[in-house]
Write a protein that holds these residues in place. Sequence first.
Motif, PDB file in Angstrom:
ATOM      1  N   ALA A 168       0.838  -1.198   0.000  1.00  0.00           N
ATOM      2  CA  ALA A 168       0.000   0.000   0.000  1.00  0.00           C
ATOM      3  C   ALA A 168       0.871   1.246   0.000  1.00  0.00           C
ATOM      4  O   ALA A 168       0.571   2.237  -0.668  1.00  0.00           O
ATOM      5  CB  ALA A 168      -0.917  -0.008   1.220  1.00  0.00           C
ATOM      6  N   SER A 169       1.965   1.194   0.748  1.00  0.00           N
ATOM      7  CA  SER A 169       2.947   2.282   0.770  1.00  0.00           C
ATOM      8  C   SER A 169       4.238   1.735   1.363  1.00  0.00           C
ATOM      9  O   SER A 169       4.282   0.619   1.882  1.00  0.00           O
ATOM     10  CB  SER A 169       2.437   3.481   1.583  1.00  0.00           C
ATOM     11  OG  SER A 169       2.246   3.116   2.934  1.00  0.00           O
ATOM     12  N   GLY A 170       5.290   2.554   1.322  1.00  0.00           N
ATOM     13  CA  GLY A 170       6.580   2.099   1.780  1.00  0.00           C
ATOM     14  C   GLY A 170       7.437   1.657   0.612  1.00  0.00           C
ATOM     15  O   GLY A 170       7.029   1.762  -0.556  1.00  0.00           O
ATOM     16  N   THR A 171       8.622   1.122   0.909  1.00  0.00           N
ATOM     17  CA  THR A 171       9.577   0.773  -0.139  1.00  0.00           C
ATOM     18  C   THR A 171      10.185  -0.599   0.106  1.00  0.00           C
ATOM     19  O   THR A 171      10.545  -0.928   1.241  1.00  0.00           O
ATOM     20  CB  THR A 171      10.717   1.813  -0.202  1.00  0.00           C
ATOM     21  OG1 THR A 171      10.165   3.113  -0.397  1.00  0.00           O
ATOM     22  CG2 THR A 171      11.668   1.504  -1.343  1.00  0.00           C
ATOM     23  N   VAL A 172      10.297  -1.375  -0.968  1.00  0.00           N
ATOM     24  CA  VAL A 172      11.029  -2.643  -0.963  1.00  0.00           C
ATOM     25  C   VAL A 172      12.140  -2.525  -2.006  1.00  0.00           C
ATOM     26  O   VAL A 172      11.870  -2.221  -3.172  1.00  0.00           O
ATOM     27  CB  VAL A 172      10.121  -3.837  -1.321  1.00  0.00           C
ATOM     28  CG1 VAL A 172      10.942  -5.122  -1.421  1.00  0.00           C
ATOM     29  CG2 VAL A 172       9.009  -3.994  -0.296  1.00  0.00           C
ATOM     30  N   ALA A 173      13.392  -2.731  -1.574  1.00  0.00           N
ATOM     31  CA  ALA A 173      14.520  -2.632  -2.492  1.00  0.00           C
ATOM     32  C   ALA A 173      15.467  -3.796  -2.266  1.00  0.00           C
ATOM     33  O   ALA A 173      15.687  -4.231  -1.135  1.00  0.00           O
ATOM     34  CB  ALA A 173      15.269  -1.309  -2.293  1.00  0.00           C
ATOM     35  N   VAL A 174      16.033  -4.311  -3.354  1.00  0.00           N
ATOM     36  CA  VAL A 174      17.045  -5.372  -3.298  1.00  0.00           C
ATOM     37  C   VAL A 174      18.272  -4.880  -4.054  1.00  0.00           C
ATOM     38  O   VAL A 174      18.165  -4.504  -5.226  1.00  0.00           O
ATOM     39  CB  VAL A 174      16.528  -6.690  -3.911  1.00  0.00           C
ATOM     40  CG1 VAL A 174      17.650  -7.726  -3.974  1.00  0.00           C
ATOM     41  CG2 VAL A 174      15.360  -7.233  -3.096  1.00  0.00           C
ATOM     42  N   GLY A 175      19.400  -4.852  -3.365  1.00  0.00           N
ATOM     43  CA  GLY A 175      20.616  -4.360  -3.989  1.00  0.00           C
ATOM     44  C   GLY A 175      20.507  -2.913  -4.429  1.00  0.00           C
ATOM     45  O   GLY A 175      21.128  -2.508  -5.419  1.00  0.00           O
ATOM     46  N   GLY A 176      19.703  -2.129  -3.711  1.00  0.00           N
ATOM     47  CA  GLY A 176      19.512  -0.725  -4.059  1.00  0.00           C
ATOM     48  C   GLY A 176      18.494  -0.485  -5.148  1.00  0.00           C
ATOM     49  O   GLY A 176      18.151   0.666  -5.441  1.00  0.00           O
ATOM     50  N   ARG A 177      17.969  -1.545  -5.745  1.00  0.00           N
ATOM     51  CA  ARG A 177      16.975  -1.428  -6.817  1.00  0.00           C
ATOM     52  C   ARG A 177      15.575  -1.477  -6.206  1.00  0.00           C
ATOM     53  O   ARG A 177      15.200  -2.460  -5.579  1.00  0.00           O
ATOM     54  CB  ARG A 177      17.173  -2.570  -7.809  1.00  0.00           C
ATOM     55  CG  ARG A 177      16.178  -2.627  -8.951  1.00  0.00           C
ATOM     56  CD  ARG A 177      16.395  -3.905  -9.732  1.00  0.00           C
ATOM     57  NE  ARG A 177      15.445  -4.080 -10.809  1.00  0.00           N
ATOM     58  CZ  ARG A 177      14.959  -5.251 -11.208  1.00  0.00           C
ATOM     59  NH1 ARG A 177      15.351  -6.371 -10.590  1.00  0.00           N
ATOM     60  NH2 ARG A 177      14.114  -5.326 -12.197  1.00  0.00           N
ATOM     61  N   VAL A 178      14.792  -0.432  -6.367  1.00  0.00           N
ATOM     62  CA  VAL A 178      13.448  -0.370  -5.797  1.00  0.00           C
ATOM     63  C   VAL A 178      12.514  -1.274  -6.585  1.00  0.00           C
ATOM     64  O   VAL A 178      12.366  -1.140  -7.800  1.00  0.00           O
ATOM     65  CB  VAL A 178      12.914   1.077  -5.783  1.00  0.00           C
ATOM     66  CG1 VAL A 178      11.475   1.105  -5.281  1.00  0.00           C
ATOM     67  CG2 VAL A 178      13.795   1.959  -4.908  1.00  0.00           C
ATOM     68  N   LEU A 179      11.883  -2.201  -5.870  1.00  0.00           N
ATOM     69  CA  LEU A 179      10.978  -3.157  -6.512  1.00  0.00           C
ATOM     70  C   LEU A 179       9.506  -2.796  -6.316  1.00  0.00           C
ATOM     71  O   LEU A 179       8.660  -3.185  -7.113  1.00  0.00           O
ATOM     72  CB  LEU A 179      11.230  -4.566  -5.953  1.00  0.00           C
ATOM     73  CG  LEU A 179      12.662  -5.095  -6.071  1.00  0.00           C
ATOM     74  CD1 LEU A 179      12.753  -6.483  -5.446  1.00  0.00           C
ATOM     75  CD2 LEU A 179      13.097  -5.133  -7.535  1.00  0.00           C
ATOM     76  N   ASP A 180       9.211  -2.074  -5.240  1.00  0.00           N
ATOM     77  CA  ASP A 180       7.827  -1.687  -4.957  1.00  0.00           C
ATOM     78  C   ASP A 180       7.889  -0.476  -4.028  1.00  0.00           C
ATOM     79  O   ASP A 180       8.571  -0.506  -3.000  1.00  0.00           O
ATOM     80  CB  ASP A 180       7.087  -2.843  -4.271  1.00  0.00           C
ATOM     81  CG  ASP A 180       5.573  -2.643  -4.227  1.00  0.00           C
ATOM     82  OD1 ASP A 180       5.125  -1.481  -4.327  1.00  0.00           O
ATOM     83  OD2 ASP A 180       4.852  -3.642  -4.081  1.00  0.00           O
ATOM     84  N   ASP A 181       7.187   0.594  -4.420  1.00  0.00           N
ATOM     85  CA  ASP A 181       7.140   1.779  -3.562  1.00  0.00           C
ATOM     86  C   ASP A 181       5.706   2.198  -3.265  1.00  0.00           C
ATOM     87  O   ASP A 181       5.446   3.335  -2.858  1.00  0.00           O
ATOM     88  CB  ASP A 181       7.916   2.945  -4.185  1.00  0.00           C
ATOM     89  CG  ASP A 181       7.342   3.396  -5.515  1.00  0.00           C
ATOM     90  OD1 ASP A 181       6.275   2.868  -5.927  1.00  0.00           O
ATOM     91  OD2 ASP A 181       7.944   4.281  -6.147  1.00  0.00           O
ATOM     92  N   GLY A 182       4.775   1.273  -3.471  1.00  0.00           N
ATOM     93  CA  GLY A 182       3.374   1.578  -3.223  1.00  0.00           C
ATOM     94  C   GLY A 182       2.683   2.250  -4.396  1.00  0.00           C
ATOM     95  O   GLY A 182       1.463   2.370  -4.415  1.00  0.00           O
ATOM     96  N   ARG A 183       3.474   2.686  -5.389  1.00  0.00           N
ATOM     97  CA  ARG A 183       2.901   3.319  -6.587  1.00  0.00           C
ATOM     98  C   ARG A 183       3.216   2.522  -7.848  1.00  0.00           C
ATOM     99  O   ARG A 183       2.350   2.280  -8.677  1.00  0.00           O
ATOM    100  CB  ARG A 183       3.440   4.755  -6.729  1.00  0.00           C
ATOM    101  CG  ARG A 183       3.061   5.671  -5.567  1.00  0.00           C
ATOM    102  CD  ARG A 183       3.610   7.081  -5.756  1.00  0.00           C
ATOM    103  NE  ARG A 183       5.073   7.093  -5.845  1.00  0.00           N
ATOM    104  CZ  ARG A 183       5.886   7.117  -4.800  1.00  0.00           C
ATOM    105  NH1 ARG A 183       5.380   7.115  -3.581  1.00  0.00           N
ATOM    106  NH2 ARG A 183       7.195   7.143  -4.967  1.00  0.00           N
ATOM    107  N   SER A 184       4.450   2.101  -7.984  1.00  0.00           N
ATOM    108  CA  SER A 184       4.846   1.279  -9.126  1.00  0.00           C
ATOM    109  C   SER A 184       5.555   0.026  -8.626  1.00  0.00           C
ATOM    110  O   SER A 184       6.201   0.046  -7.564  1.00  0.00           O
ATOM    111  CB  SER A 184       5.776   2.067 -10.059  1.00  0.00           C
ATOM    112  OG  SER A 184       6.956   2.457  -9.386  1.00  0.00           O
TER     113      SER A 184
END
Length: 365
Positions: free
Chosen positions: A56-72
Amino acid sequence: MSGLTVTDLHAQHGKASVLTGLDLTVGGGELAAVLGPSGCGKSTLLRIVAGFHAAASGTVAVGGRVLDDGRSRVRAEQRRIGYVPQDGALFPHLTAAGNIGFGLPRAERKARVAELLELVGLGGLGDRHPHQLSGGQQQRVALARALAPRPDLLLLDEPFSALDAQLRIELRAEVAAALRSAGATAVLVTHDVDEALAFADVVAVMRDGRITQADAPDTLFHRPVDTHVARALGEANLLAATFADGEARTALGTLPLTEPQTPSGSGTVLLRPRQLRLGDEGVHATVTAVHFRGHDHRVELDLVADGGRRERLVAYTDTAPPGPGSSVGVTVVGAAHALTPAGEAAARPEAETATVPERTVAEAH
């Protein structure tokens, strides 16, 4: 080696909030375990990281690459994340080698499959189909298949839960060794305390959609931040205490603290059952129950403190203790850990001790 960073993650199932501001960091090459009871949100966390559920919101990143930020969101198949489900989910019509090599480029398939079969201890069994393998062997194949494309991150969703107890112990040790040998970054979700402590470099205790504490297993076990984490890691003796001069005055006497800078005032201290020694010396308590567990005895004690306050205690001893109704001396080995700051003790129920079911107790500690 890529690390995982989850920041202020919120998630919902319909209108119900599941994750409520979760933060988690796993360094590259580390094995992490997320520990918590059913319904706390740990499987939802794994599904969001894998790309199967939207944040819904927040950030998921692996190796500095954003995978989900709640928008894309990056599509699951583009995340370079391996996933090992609870049941392995192998293709029944393919051999072990066929399962491991599925989706790999033809040019590298043979060498990579052979390498992984050796890594997971299945050398020479590549021609067998899943029905010809034991449950533990099938999970090894599932692990090898997840590692085959060299993912940046590996997710394990309670992969040992369907196995019998002894096989579960053996396989989790083998899997941890294989992952370390491969230099993999991995996150295991589990409700099993022993599994989390034995498997991981970092254990994150989860409650109500948040991480309460994440730390090395030994630190987490002996120095939890609060009573919830103390209980989550095994049986805990929680005693009322008064702090002064880096010590805790308790019903078991004046005890040194793991962190002497604890402020003055009242609160609660933690003593693990293995820290209590039974004998002729010390503060006397009454034995109320004894449970023989093969490798040791679990002893329940009733102690009447000054002012008539009762403390219920649990001790583990390797030698046979006196029976129920007997009086026994209790002494403490090591330091007590302060859990509750001054002023919070009023919220502590009378004669409080943890009541963790024995099957979840971290007996190795």
